[in-house]
Scaffold this motif. Structure first.
Motif, PDB file in Angstrom:
ATOM      1  N   ILE A  14      -2.454  12.390  -5.348  1.00  0.00           N
ATOM      2  CA  ILE A  14      -3.665  12.447  -5.996  1.00  0.00           C
ATOM      3  C   ILE A  14      -5.256  11.601  -4.887  1.00  0.00           C
ATOM      4  CG2 ILE A  14      -4.778  10.423  -7.745  1.00  0.00           C
ATOM      5  CD1 ILE A  14      -2.285  10.234  -9.359  1.00  0.00           C
ATOM      6  N   GLY A  15      -4.428  11.205  -3.779  1.00  0.00           N
ATOM      7  CA  GLY A  15      -4.700  10.205  -3.239  1.00  0.00           C
ATOM      8  C   GLY A  15      -5.898  11.626  -2.455  1.00  0.00           C
ATOM      9  N   SER A  30      10.795   4.799 -11.189  1.00  0.00           N
ATOM     10  CA  SER A  30      11.395   5.674  -9.761  1.00  0.00           C
ATOM     11  C   SER A  30       9.995   5.519  -8.980  1.00  0.00           C
ATOM     12  CB  SER A  30      11.582   6.891  -9.880  1.00  0.00           C
ATOM     13  OG  SER A  30      11.727   7.643  -8.597  1.00  0.00           O
ATOM     14  N   GLU A  31      10.138   4.860  -7.878  1.00  0.00           N
ATOM     15  CA  GLU A  31       9.379   3.928  -7.149  1.00  0.00           C
ATOM     16  C   GLU A  31       8.969   4.845  -5.816  1.00  0.00           C
ATOM     17  OE1 GLU A  31       8.514   0.998  -3.739  1.00  0.00           O
ATOM     18  OE2 GLU A  31       9.897   0.169  -4.835  1.00  0.00           O
ATOM     19  N   SER A  32      10.065   5.988  -5.968  1.00  0.00           N
ATOM     20  CA  SER A  32      10.424   7.198  -4.927  1.00  0.00           C
ATOM     21  C   SER A  32       8.836   8.440  -5.682  1.00  0.00           C
ATOM     22  CB  SER A  32      11.040   7.678  -5.046  1.00  0.00           C
ATOM     23  OG  SER A  32      11.636   8.497  -6.156  1.00  0.00           O
ATOM     24  N   ALA A  33       8.856   8.498  -7.276  1.00  0.00           N
ATOM     25  CA  ALA A  33       7.930   9.141  -7.872  1.00  0.00           C
ATOM     26  C   ALA A  33       6.528   8.395  -7.665  1.00  0.00           C
ATOM     27  CB  ALA A  33       7.995   9.518  -9.440  1.00  0.00           C
ATOM     28  N   LEU A  34       6.357   7.231  -7.594  1.00  0.00           N
ATOM     29  CA  LEU A  34       5.037   6.855  -7.706  1.00  0.00           C
ATOM     30  C   LEU A  34       4.841   6.888  -6.178  1.00  0.00           C
ATOM     31  CD1 LEU A  34       5.795   3.796  -9.534  1.00  0.00           C
ATOM     32  CD2 LEU A  34       4.460   5.463 -10.530  1.00  0.00           C
ATOM     33  N   GLN A  35       5.800   7.019  -5.397  1.00  0.00           N
ATOM     34  CA  GLN A  35       4.904   7.162  -4.061  1.00  0.00           C
ATOM     35  C   GLN A  35       3.937   8.887  -3.738  1.00  0.00           C
ATOM     36  OE1 GLN A  35       4.387   4.965  -0.777  1.00  0.00           O
ATOM     37  NE2 GLN A  35       5.736   3.388  -1.550  1.00  0.00           N
ATOM     38  N   LEU A  36       5.153   9.683  -4.157  1.00  0.00           N
ATOM     39  CA  LEU A  36       4.307  10.806  -4.229  1.00  0.00           C
ATOM     40  C   LEU A  36       3.059  10.971  -5.231  1.00  0.00           C
ATOM     41  CD1 LEU A  36       5.569  13.778  -3.297  1.00  0.00           C
ATOM     42  CD2 LEU A  36       6.651  14.128  -5.273  1.00  0.00           C
ATOM     43  N   GLN A  51       0.571  -0.740  -0.104  1.00  0.00           N
ATOM     44  CA  GLN A  51       0.042   0.270  -0.024  1.00  0.00           C
ATOM     45  C   GLN A  51       0.843   1.187   0.271  1.00  0.00           C
ATOM     46  OE1 GLN A  51      -2.625  -1.979  -1.154  1.00  0.00           O
ATOM     47  NE2 GLN A  51      -3.614  -0.451  -0.247  1.00  0.00           N
ATOM     48  N   ALA A  52       0.463   2.161  -1.149  1.00  0.00           N
ATOM     49  CA  ALA A  52       1.334   3.579  -0.587  1.00  0.00           C
ATOM     50  C   ALA A  52       1.163   4.613   0.242  1.00  0.00           C
ATOM     51  CB  ALA A  52       1.508   3.917  -2.452  1.00  0.00           C
ATOM     52  N   THR A  53      -0.502   4.179  -0.740  1.00  0.00           N
ATOM     53  CA  THR A  53      -1.303   5.491   0.859  1.00  0.00           C
ATOM     54  C   THR A  53      -2.673   4.476   0.749  1.00  0.00           C
ATOM     55  OG1 THR A  53      -2.688   6.097  -0.653  1.00  0.00           O
ATOM     56  CG2 THR A  53      -0.322   7.266  -0.679  1.00  0.00           C
ATOM     57  N   ASP A  54      -3.684   5.102   1.513  1.00  0.00           N
ATOM     58  CA  ASP A  54      -4.527   4.118   2.182  1.00  0.00           C
ATOM     59  C   ASP A  54      -5.533   3.982   1.386  1.00  0.00           C
ATOM     60  OD1 ASP A  54      -3.821   4.375   4.960  1.00  0.00           O
ATOM     61  OD2 ASP A  54      -5.324   6.716   4.851  1.00  0.00           O
ATOM     62  N   ASN A  55      -5.585   4.124   0.375  1.00  0.00           N
ATOM     63  CA  ASN A  55      -6.581   3.905  -0.853  1.00  0.00           C
ATOM     64  C   ASN A  55      -5.776   3.708  -2.300  1.00  0.00           C
ATOM     65  OD1 ASN A  55      -5.902   6.481  -1.199  1.00  0.00           O
ATOM     66  ND2 ASN A  55      -7.554   7.018  -2.175  1.00  0.00           N
TER      67      ASN A  55
END
Length: 339
Positions: free
Chosen positions: A142-143, A131-137, A13-17
């Motif tokens: 977006i969330g 880039s996983e860090s870019a996706l995390q951001l 999970q990158a964020t809750d949703n």
């Protein structure tokens, strides 16, 4: 678990949703792949490096800065085109999963997500980036802005995501920033062919292309006064030093970007100001590079809009709509995979 291409797949999970899926070839060593790529490029008669390796964490950060520079018009103009036409794009495609290749932090895609979630309609968004860090951001941003967006990010190469296209149909594959211009003619043809093979009939492709224009405007975009593009270009050698033990003297290499009118492309080089031996420690190789010798780091091809309809038709795409700015500096092409 593994996807259809045999890559290892790690979900978290990158964020809750928002879910993030990391795709890695289980039998490959990324450092060794990097070393082999550098070895092939430096062994060539005209030396080159693959632009894919510009985008480590620092490289991705620098590119985000480049997109904000006054000289670098593509991001600004493409964003304006998206803002103006996103609602119409939604009307043409209808409900689709949005799959974005090379998504970065998904800043420009915000216009599409706003249009596709209009009237409270949820949409699935599948950004793909190395880039996983870019996706995390992107997942976090977006969330917060788009609670109706179902974010399913994939950290990996374009190719690793192709086998997943079919399960997301009907879809719109988004490839912005004229990134296709970083491919030479053969690479571009192979890329479009692979897209077509993995997309279903009726799926859409939204492609950003930079158009041929005055040479001073083109060259200024890759030679900014602040020197950010030069730092971005040289960053691949910093990465080689860190990961491959290359021992490149970064103070004695120079960024050069020029337009080649015959090939309709910007060519970005690093020129060595002094003789240097470039080591590739994982392979036990050494490449002597003379003072004045250049290594090509990236190309950026520019396109002529009327020629694109026939070109994409070769790969099974019909061009539905072409959007440009008033000065015809940049274009967004909305295409459909033929039946």
């Amino acid at each position: 678990m593994s996807d259809e291409s045999g890559n290892s797949v790690i979900y978290h999970q990158a964020t809750d949703n928002a879910a993030l899926m990391v795709l890695d070839a289980s039998d490959s060593d990324p450092v060794l792949e990097f070393a082999r790529s550098v070895s092939v490029g430096l062994s060539d008669t005209s030396r080159w490096l693959h632009c894919r390796y510009l985008y480590d964490k620092r490289g991705s950060e620098l590119f985000e800065q480049i997109c904000e520079l006054p000289e670098y018009y593509p991001t600004r103009i493409e964003a304006a085109i998206l803002e103006k036409h996103a609602a119409e794009i939604r009307e043409v495609t209808g409900p689709v999963t949005i799959i974005e290749l090379g998504s970065g932090t998904s800043v420009k895609t915000d216009y599409l997500l706003t249009a596709y979630t209009r009237d409270g309609v949820p949409v699935r968004y599948v950004p793909v980036d190395v880039s996983e860090s870019a996706l995390q951001l992107a997942a976090q941003t977006i969330g917060e802005r788009h609670p109706l967006v179902q974010f399913s990010g994939m950290a990996g190469t374009y190719e690793s995501a192709f086998p997943l296209f079919r399960e997301h149909s009907p879809s719109m594959v988004v490839f912005l920033g004229s990134t296709i211009g970083n491919f030479n003619s053969a690479e571009s043809s192979r890329f479009l062919s692979q897209l077509a093979e993995n997309m279903q009939s009726g799926d859409h492709l939204l492609l950003g292309i930079d158009l041929v224009k005055d040479v001073p405007v083109l060259e200024a975009a890759y030679n900014d006064h602040a020197g950010v593009t030069a730092e971005f270009t040289k960053n691949i050698f910093a990465r080689m030093n860190r990961e491959l033990g290359s021992s490149v003297d970064l103070e004695n290499i120079k960024h050069i970007a020029v337009y080649n009118p015959k090939r309709r492309q910007i060519e970005v080089f690093v020129e060595f100001l002094t003789y240097q031996d470039v080591e590739i420690e994982p392979l036990g190789e050494r490449f002597p590079i003379a003072a004045g010798e250049r290594v090509m780091v990236v190309i950026s091809r520019k396109f002529v809009l009327p020629q694109m309809r026939d070109h994409v038709a070769q790969f099974g795409f019909s061009l539905d709509l072409a959007y440009t700015d008033d000065d015809r500096m940049f274009a967004l092409l909305l295409m459909q995979r033929d039946h």
